[in-house]
Design an enzyme around this catalytic site. Structure first.
Site, mmCIF file in Angstrom:
data_model
loop_
_atom_site.group_PDB
_atom_site.id
_atom_site.type_symbol
_atom_site.label_atom_id
_atom_site.label_comp_id
_atom_site.label_asym_id
_atom_site.label_seq_id
_atom_site.Cartn_x
_atom_site.Cartn_y
_atom_site.Cartn_z
ATOM 1 N N ASN A 14 22.360 6.408 38.360
ATOM 2 C CA ASN A 14 22.586 7.789 38.722
ATOM 3 C C ASN A 14 24.249 8.030 38.597
ATOM 4 O O ASN A 14 24.636 7.422 39.702
ATOM 5 C CB ASN A 14 22.017 8.238 39.795
ATOM 6 N N LYS A 16 25.761 10.407 39.147
ATOM 7 C CA LYS A 16 26.391 11.586 39.937
ATOM 8 C C LYS A 16 27.682 12.337 39.190
ATOM 9 O O LYS A 16 27.424 12.487 37.728
ATOM 10 C CB LYS A 16 26.722 11.086 41.122
ATOM 11 N N HIS A 100 16.744 14.774 43.796
ATOM 12 C CA HIS A 100 17.348 13.827 44.761
ATOM 13 C C HIS A 100 17.928 14.581 46.026
ATOM 14 O O HIS A 100 18.166 15.581 46.116
ATOM 15 C CB HIS A 100 18.706 13.642 43.662
ATOM 16 N N GLU A 102 20.599 14.707 47.408
ATOM 17 C CA GLU A 102 21.823 15.547 47.465
ATOM 18 C C GLU A 102 21.473 16.943 47.117
ATOM 19 O O GLU A 102 22.381 17.890 47.570
ATOM 20 C CB GLU A 102 22.892 14.883 46.472
ATOM 21 N N GLU A 172 14.058 7.111 47.919
ATOM 22 C CA GLU A 172 15.363 6.698 48.562
ATOM 23 C C GLU A 172 15.510 7.273 49.826
ATOM 24 O O GLU A 172 15.739 8.363 50.090
ATOM 25 C CB GLU A 172 16.327 7.618 47.594
ATOM 26 N N GLY A 178 24.405 5.191 49.451
ATOM 27 C CA GLY A 178 26.001 5.527 49.651
ATOM 28 C C GLY A 178 26.117 4.687 51.076
ATOM 29 O O GLY A 178 27.382 5.034 51.372
ATOM 30 N N SER A 217 22.008 2.258 48.167
ATOM 31 C CA SER A 217 22.828 1.087 48.251
ATOM 32 C C SER A 217 22.158 -0.335 47.582
ATOM 33 O O SER A 217 22.411 -1.300 48.021
ATOM 34 C CB SER A 217 22.952 0.635 49.588
HETATM 35 P P1 PGA Z 1 23.749 4.603 45.965
HETATM 36 O O1 PGA Z 1 23.064 6.165 45.477
HETATM 37 O O2 PGA Z 1 23.349 3.342 45.069
HETATM 38 O O3 PGA Z 1 24.993 4.705 45.830
HETATM 39 O O4 PGA Z 1 23.231 4.302 47.343
HETATM 40 C C1 PGA Z 1 21.845 5.903 45.146
HETATM 41 C C2 PGA Z 1 21.333 7.247 44.845
HETATM 42 O O5 PGA Z 1 21.714 8.198 45.158
HETATM 43 O O6 PGA Z 1 20.544 7.597 43.734
#
Ligand code: PGA
Length: 256
Positions: A14, A16, A100, A102, A172, A178, A217
């Protein structure tokens, strides 16, 4: 491997809101150069909308890399300024990520909105990846299972068996995204078992093809143990998916 052979692992990157056209092109070229002839996993990239056409062209007929979108609107067209429809994505994408955290947290997407998007992806003949997971506060209050059941049921109940079989779920935990603090393999397995029970409930019988990914992560260092956690069928990778060598190492970890 703990999982039935029917479920080939899926490793999805992803991106982003990262990578303009030049960076996207460089990243995909590095991925195509770095992946083995027959990767241990199905490999998917989710670039920003503006890079879809370029990435699609670079992938060409190479079956080692699949393409998806990070979001969509639920209507096929209309007065929705700034939005993008599944009809617009369908020429380029096999998968579309919906829900997601976010999108849920920063853009106010409710379970109901996420379900509409998931329905739209299915109606357009693509494969939805339903992302879900608990916040840190929900985990601390002991609500993890209830949150996962609510989000997964909202996404899947009422679909036909065939529709359920085209879905992927990405667990997730929001506290792991993150932060550098991935969930433990045991936590990921526990969540996967809860989500698997909803897949079975929604489909009315076992749907062994539905994959349940872990995200949050994931790095080359943590991938192998998370990807081999019982019930976990792959990874949704954010930050580490922007580094080609590391992303390829994560893919390799899926088969190790
Ligand atoms: P990350 O993000 O691997 O940077 O923690 C995962 C995600 O948001 O899909």
């Amino acid at each position: 491997m703990m999982n039935p052979e029917t479920r080939r692992p899926l490793v999805a990157g992803n991106w982003k809101m990262h990578e303009g056209l030049a960076e996207a092109e460089a990243l995909v070229r590095s991925l195509l150069a770095g992946l083995p002839a027959t990767p241990a996993a199905e490999v998917l990239v989710l670039p920003p909308f503006t890079a879809l056409e370029t990435v699609h062209r670079l992938i060409g007929s190479d079956t080692r890399l699949r393409l998806g979108a990070q979001n969509c609107h639920w209507e096929t067209a209309g007065a929705f300024t700034g939005e993008i429809s599944t009809a617009m994505l369908e020429p380029w994408c096999t998968y579309v990520l919906v829900g997601h955290s976010e999108r849920r947290q920063l853009f106010g997407e409710t379970d109901e909105i996420v379900r509409r998007k998931l329905d739209a992806v299915l109606a357009a003949g693509m494969r939805p990846i339903l992302a879900l997971g608990e916040t840190e506060a929900e985990r601390e209050r002991g609500q993890t299972q209830a949150v996962l059941l609510r989000q997964a049921r909202s996404g899947l109940v009422g679909l036909s068996v065939d529709q359920v079989s085209r879905c992927t779920i990405a667990y997730e935990p929001i506290w792991a995204i993150g932060t550098g603090a991935a969930a433990t393999p045991a936590d990921a397995s526990e969540a996967a078992a809860v989500l698997r029970s909803v897949v079975d409930e929604a489909a009315g019988r076992e749907q062994p093809t539905v994959r349940i990914l872990y995200g949050g992560s994931v790095t080359a260092a943590s991938a192998a143990s998370l990807l081999h956690a019982p019930g976990v069928d792959g990874a949704l990778v954010g930050g580490a998916s922007l580094r080609a060598a590391e992303f390829c190492a994560i893919v390799a970890g899926a088969g190790a």
